[in-house]
Design a protein around this motif. Structure first.
Motif, short mmCIF file in Angstrom:
data_model
loop_
_atom_site.label_atom_id
_atom_site.label_comp_id
_atom_site.label_asym_id
_atom_site.label_seq_id
_atom_site.Cartn_x
_atom_site.Cartn_y
_atom_site.Cartn_z
N ASP A 125 0.86 -1.19 0.00
CA ASP A 125 0.00 0.00 0.00
C ASP A 125 0.89 1.23 0.00
OD1 ASP A 125 -2.38 -1.48 0.09
OD2 ASP A 125 -2.27 -1.65 2.27
N ARG A 126 0.57 2.18 -0.86
CA ARG A 126 1.39 3.39 -0.98
C ARG A 126 0.52 4.63 -0.92
NH1 ARG A 126 6.34 2.19 -3.52
NH2 ARG A 126 6.69 -0.06 -3.47
N VAL A 127 1.06 5.69 -0.38
CA VAL A 127 0.44 7.01 -0.47
C VAL A 127 1.38 7.87 -1.31
CG1 VAL A 127 -0.39 9.05 0.77
CG2 VAL A 127 -0.70 6.76 1.76
N VAL A 128 0.87 8.40 -2.43
CA VAL A 128 1.75 9.06 -3.39
C VAL A 128 1.25 10.45 -3.76
CG1 VAL A 128 2.41 6.81 -4.33
CG2 VAL A 128 0.61 8.13 -5.46
N GLU A 129 2.21 11.30 -4.13
CA GLU A 129 1.92 12.65 -4.61
C GLU A 129 2.32 12.71 -6.09
OE1 GLU A 129 4.00 15.36 -2.07
OE2 GLU A 129 3.12 14.54 -0.24
N PRO A 130 1.35 12.71 -7.01
CA PRO A 130 1.64 12.62 -8.44
C PRO A 130 2.47 13.79 -8.97
CG PRO A 130 -0.66 12.15 -8.00
CD PRO A 130 -0.09 12.72 -6.74
N ALA A 131 3.43 13.45 -9.84
CA ALA A 131 4.23 14.47 -10.52
C ALA A 131 3.95 14.48 -12.01
CB ALA A 131 5.72 14.23 -10.28
N GLY A 132 3.56 13.34 -12.58
CA GLY A 132 3.29 13.30 -14.02
C GLY A 132 3.16 11.88 -14.52
N ALA B 16 5.60 9.62 -9.26
CA ALA B 16 5.10 10.31 -8.07
C ALA B 16 6.12 10.26 -6.94
CB ALA B 16 3.79 9.65 -7.60
N TRP B 17 5.95 11.16 -5.97
CA TRP B 17 6.71 11.10 -4.73
C TRP B 17 5.97 10.12 -3.82
CZ3 TRP B 17 11.24 12.30 -2.65
CH2 TRP B 17 11.36 12.25 -1.26
N CYS B 18 6.65 9.04 -3.46
CA CYS B 18 6.04 8.01 -2.62
C CYS B 18 6.31 8.35 -1.15
CB CYS B 18 6.61 6.64 -2.97
SG CYS B 18 5.94 5.30 -1.95
N THR C 80 5.46 6.57 1.34
CA THR C 80 5.82 5.34 2.02
C THR C 80 7.32 5.09 1.92
OG1 THR C 80 3.64 4.47 1.43
CG2 THR C 80 5.27 2.88 2.25
N ARG C 81 7.90 5.29 0.72
CA ARG C 81 9.32 5.05 0.50
C ARG C 81 10.16 6.32 0.65
NH1 ARG C 81 7.50 0.73 1.12
NH2 ARG C 81 7.59 -1.08 -0.28
N ARG C 82 9.50 7.47 0.79
CA ARG C 82 10.17 8.76 0.91
C ARG C 82 11.14 9.01 -0.26
NH1 ARG C 82 9.29 11.12 5.80
NH2 ARG C 82 8.42 9.80 7.44
N ALA C 83 10.64 8.74 -1.45
CA ALA C 83 11.46 8.90 -2.66
C ALA C 83 10.56 8.93 -3.87
CB ALA C 83 12.47 7.76 -2.78
N HIS D 209 5.98 18.56 -7.25
CA HIS D 209 7.23 17.82 -7.44
C HIS D 209 7.63 17.93 -8.90
CE1 HIS D 209 7.18 15.90 -3.47
NE2 HIS D 209 5.88 15.79 -3.64
N ASP D 210 8.88 18.28 -9.15
CA ASP D 210 9.38 18.40 -10.52
C ASP D 210 9.57 17.00 -11.10
OD1 ASP D 210 10.67 20.25 -12.63
OD2 ASP D 210 12.12 18.64 -12.35
N LEU D 211 8.92 16.75 -12.23
CA LEU D 211 8.97 15.44 -12.86
C LEU D 211 10.40 15.04 -13.22
CD1 LEU D 211 7.49 12.99 -14.06
CD2 LEU D 211 7.14 14.32 -16.14
N THR D 212 11.15 15.95 -13.82
CA THR D 212 12.52 15.66 -14.21
C THR D 212 13.38 15.30 -13.00
OG1 THR D 212 12.32 17.16 -16.10
CG2 THR D 212 14.54 16.55 -15.41
#
Length: 241
Positions: A164-171, A183-185, A187-190, A212-215
């Motif tokens: 299970d992950r909680v993510v912040e989408p970047a693209g 995305a910035w995960c 859960t994994r802090r990456a 979060h910058d996609l590149t």
């Protein structure tokens, strides 16, 4: 004026007056047709997804949301054919496939004469194998990317492990026919890439995601060399300026 031209003209008339509503009688006078014809045209626009709405009562009428529409774009026949081909190739697993299909239908409906016949012939020559993509998951991912909203995922990795992950989408990233949510995960802090066909559950949390910058998220990954598609590069430069 034929019906297709009148529908476009109706939209532009409403855009020019927005946010002030226009009555059916005023529109009928403007286009020299009956009120029933205008009413049918407006209903057709509404059914096709154009954001027109009827405002009842004194001072009411029909209006349009200018923020949700674009002015007419004059494509050449070749440009319209290219767009038709590109949009027709978007299968059910492609992000924004529903919007792509409706856009293709609008382009086809706006074309006439030899250009229309050529577009329909081209569309008949493009086929795609159906996939088993989950439309609810795809829709959740689309909205999360568009609105920058946090998602809660149930994800199966390449080794078959479920987490299970909680993510912040970047693209979104596409390669070799696969689509990935970058995305910035939390859960994994990456930064992480999640293949769309491996997402079992995607639940919007209603929480606004940080930018979060996609590149930057792709640096150090196998996708570090990813570039903007040529067709989108100029648009990306405009939004950055």
């Amino acid at each position: 004026m034929n019906r297709t031209a009148r529908l476009y003209a109706l939209v532009e008339e409403l855009r020019a007056a927005a946010p002030r509503p226009l009555t059916v009688a005023a529109l009928a006078t403007r286009f020299e047709v009956g009120t029933r014809t205008v009413q049918r045209d407006l209903q057709s626009l509404m059914r096709s997804g154009v954001p027109v709405r009827s405002l009842p009562g004194r001072g009411g009428g029909w209006s349009i949301d200018r923020q949700m529409t674009l002015p007419p774009i004059r494509f050449t026949a070749d440009e319209a054919l290219a767009l038709t081909a590109a949009l027709a190739s978007a299968d059910a697993s492609t992000p924004y496939a529903g919007a792509a299909r409706s856009a293709a239908q609008k382009i086809m409906a706006s074309m006439a004469g030899p250009a229309s016949a050529a577009a329909r012939e081209l569309a008949a020559r493009i086929v795609t194998l159906p996939t088993d993509g989950d439309s609810a998951i795809r829709t959740a991912v689309e909205r999360a990317v568009t609105d920058s909203m946090v998602l809660r995922l149930s994800y199966t990795d390449a080794a078959g492990r479920v987490s299970d992950r909680v993510v912040e989408p970047a693209g979104l990233l596409t390669t070799e026919g696969r689509w990935y949510l970058i995305a910035w995960c939390r859960t994994r802090r990456a930064g992480r890439g999640f293949r769309l066909d491996r997402i079992a559950v995607a639940c919007p949390t209603g929480e606004q995601a940080r930018h979060h910058d996609l590149t930057a998220l792709l640096l150090g990954s196998a996708a570090a060399g990813a570039v903007q598609p040529t067709a989108l590069a100029s648009l990306w430069r405009v939004t950055r300026s």
